[in-house]
Enzyme design. Structure first.
Site, PDB file in Angstrom:
ATOM      1  N   PHE A   1       0.861  -1.188   0.000  1.00  0.00           N
ATOM      2  CA  PHE A   1       0.000   0.000   0.000  1.00  0.00           C
ATOM      3  C   PHE A   1       0.892   1.231   0.000  1.00  0.00           C
ATOM      4  CE2 PHE A   1      -2.294   3.601   1.641  1.00  0.00           C
ATOM      5  CZ  PHE A   1      -3.439   3.560   0.867  1.00  0.00           C
TER       6      PHE A   1
ATOM      7  N   ASP B   1       9.045   2.876   2.023  1.00  0.00           N
ATOM      8  CA  ASP B   1       7.874   3.672   2.373  1.00  0.00           C
ATOM      9  C   ASP B   1       7.659   3.494   3.877  1.00  0.00           C
ATOM     10  OD1 ASP B   1       5.372   4.663   2.949  1.00  0.00           O
ATOM     11  OD2 ASP B   1       4.406   3.858   1.150  1.00  0.00           O
TER      12      ASP B   1
ATOM     13  N   LYS C   1       2.380  11.056   7.574  1.00  0.00           N
ATOM     14  CA  LYS C   1       1.585  10.768   8.775  1.00  0.00           C
ATOM     15  C   LYS C   1       2.136  11.425  10.050  1.00  0.00           C
ATOM     16  CE  LYS C   1      -1.108   7.139   6.868  1.00  0.00           C
ATOM     17  NZ  LYS C   1      -0.893   5.951   6.064  1.00  0.00           N
TER      18      LYS C   1
HETATM   19  C1  LIG Z   1      -1.096   6.031   4.531  1.00  0.00           C
HETATM   20  C2  LIG Z   1      -0.014   5.489   3.672  1.00  0.00           C
HETATM   21  C3  LIG Z   1       0.294   6.068   2.430  1.00  0.00           C
HETATM   22  C4  LIG Z   1      -0.509   7.192   1.809  1.00  0.00           C
HETATM   23  O1  LIG Z   1      -0.530   8.329   2.576  1.00  0.00           O
HETATM   24  P1  LIG Z   1      -1.686   9.441   2.297  1.00  0.00           P
HETATM   25  O2  LIG Z   1      -1.295  10.568   3.205  1.00  0.00           O
HETATM   26  O3  LIG Z   1      -2.982   8.810   2.643  1.00  0.00           O
HETATM   27  O4  LIG Z   1      -1.588   9.792   0.865  1.00  0.00           O
HETATM   28  C5  LIG Z   1       1.341   5.539   1.712  1.00  0.00           C
HETATM   29  N1  LIG Z   1       2.058   4.498   2.186  1.00  0.00           N
HETATM   30  C6  LIG Z   1       1.796   3.923   3.373  1.00  0.00           C
HETATM   31  C7  LIG Z   1       2.628   2.788   3.840  1.00  0.00           C
HETATM   32  C8  LIG Z   1       0.731   4.382   4.137  1.00  0.00           C
HETATM   33  O5  LIG Z   1       0.431   3.770   5.298  1.00  0.00           O
END
Ligand SMILES: *Cc1c(COP(=O)(O)O)cnc(C)c1O
Length: 398
Positions: free
Chosen positions: A140, A225, A254
């Protein structure tokens, strides 16, 4: 208005791209959120790890208010008095040479994909238009069309094509599969050190080390990520550091702002981020003074309140307590730090009903992949609060 009426408004006027629990949160403090009737809940989702520092952390809110009275947005057409300080402090904390600030996580991922391709053409010498990036099954990384182009989840892709070419997907945790997918045109591997949305999937020991050395040997960028796993959630600054490796590119978001304001960033060294020239990439709000003032304070809170250490210690405690539950429904408990997944047997009828029972008992969490309950409370949680949560969890699952 009461809950029913507010829900009716959302149903009537809002697009239905989410299926939230029917709890209407009105205010929050630390690990606790309160609904409009005043009922208190322990937040065990932390907005997908965005509020690692706890809701409405007084220091972060103060930074927001102070900066809001000064200047909020200049755009990058002009400079602002906070950006350089933020960049310096973030680089010093993470050990990277440069940073590129954006807003949402998906934007930071897009930025990393762009710079990886550029690095491939300009530095590695990949023929024009041929760059390949390898991602993992179950990933994701966000919701843009390019990012869902390499998602393995059909629902994220359905009816959004045509997709962006240039991506390959291999099994997560399988170093041989990754090795076989690399070609001379491969510019980067992108992965989550622990797949959060994928169901708290932890790769086999040694995998990240293997990926790092494969990338080094094959002249490929290793991009992590860390939007969900980074900034203390797993008990370290970054989750990939559990295997003592250093990624070439780290993507964060985040918790970078403690959930107060959208701030994301790509971290790397001069050799990579130095490839951007004026006009090559940008964002109106990226690096704005309000966002960076909030992020600077959010980072200081993480360090000064020892939240990495706290996540490690309390995460181990929570995992231990969960592993001793005697439940007919639990197939496996796994996690690192305060990122914990409880996988239920498929016969248990899905995780949603347990989440709804937990909501009744004052705990908010969200199922992921129908049969997994993720527990990721703010890192400021106390042992006593975990003990209280365990009473509720035990009564629902045992
Ligand atoms: C939440 C998340 C994203 C996307 O972040 P947004 O601020 O919602 O665009 C990308 N990668 C990971 C691993 C995430 O948990």
């Amino acid at each position: 208005m009461n809950s029913k009426e507010l829900i009716a408004l959302e149903d009537r006027y809002g697009a239905h791209n989410y299926h939230p629990l029917d709890v209407i949160i009105d205010r929050a403090e630390g690990v606790w959120v309160y609904d409009i009737e005043g009922k208190r809940y322990l937040d065990c989702l932390s907005a997908y790890s965005a509020v690692n520092q706890g809701h409405c952390h007084p220091r972060i809110i103060r930074a927001l208010k102070e900066q809001a009275d000064m200047v909020t947005l200049t755009s990058r057409a002009f400079r602002n008095s906070r950006l350089g300080l933020f960049e310096k402090e973030l680089c010093e904390l993470t050990g990277y040479e440069m940073v590129l600030p954006m807003n949402s996580g998906a934007e930071a991922v897009e930025t990393a994909l762009k710079v990886a391709r550029r690095w491939g053409y300009q530095t590695k010498g990949v023929p024009a238009g041929q760059a390949e990036i390898i991602a993992c099954n179950g990933n994701f990384h966000g919701r843009t069309i390019t990012i869902v182009s390499f998602s393995s989840d059909e629902q994220y892709r359905k009816d959004y094509g045509p997709f962006t070419p240039g991506f390959k997907v291999v099994e997560f945790g399988d170093i041989e599969a990754l090795g076989a997918a690399v070609t001379p045109n491969t510019v980067a591997v992108i992965l989550e050190p622990i797949q959060g949305e994928g169901g708290v999937v932890i790769p086999p020991d040694g995998y990240l080390k293997g990926v790092a050395s494969l990338c080094r040997e094959q002249e490929v960028l290793f991009m992590v990520d860390e939007i969900q796993t980074g900034l203390g959630r797993t008990g370290r600054l970054f989750a990939h550091q559990h295997e003592d490796v250093r990624a070439d590119v780290a993507i964060i978001g985040k918790a970078l702002s403690g959930g107060v304001y959208p701030v994301s960033a790509v971290l790397s060294d001069r050799e990579v981020l130095g490839l951007f020239r004026p006009g090559d990439h940008g964002s109106t709000f990226g690096g704005n003074p309000l966002g960076v003032a909030v992020a600077r304070e959010a980072l200081r809170v993480l360090v000064e309140e020892d939240l990495f250490e706290r996540a490690a210690t309390l995460g181990a405690y929570l995992m231990g307590r969960l592993q001793r539950l005697e439940s007919p429904h639990i197939k496996e408990v796994r996690g690192r730090g305060l990122l914990v997944g409880i996988e239920l047997f498929s016969e248990s009828g899905g995780a949603r009903r347990f989440c709804e029972e937990l909501q009744e008992r004052g705990i908010l969490c969200k199922e992921t992949h129908t049969h997994i309950i993720r527990l990721s409370p703010p890192l400021v949680i106390t042992k006593e609060e975990i003990d209280w949560a365990m009473v509720q969890i035990a009564s629902v699952l045992e």
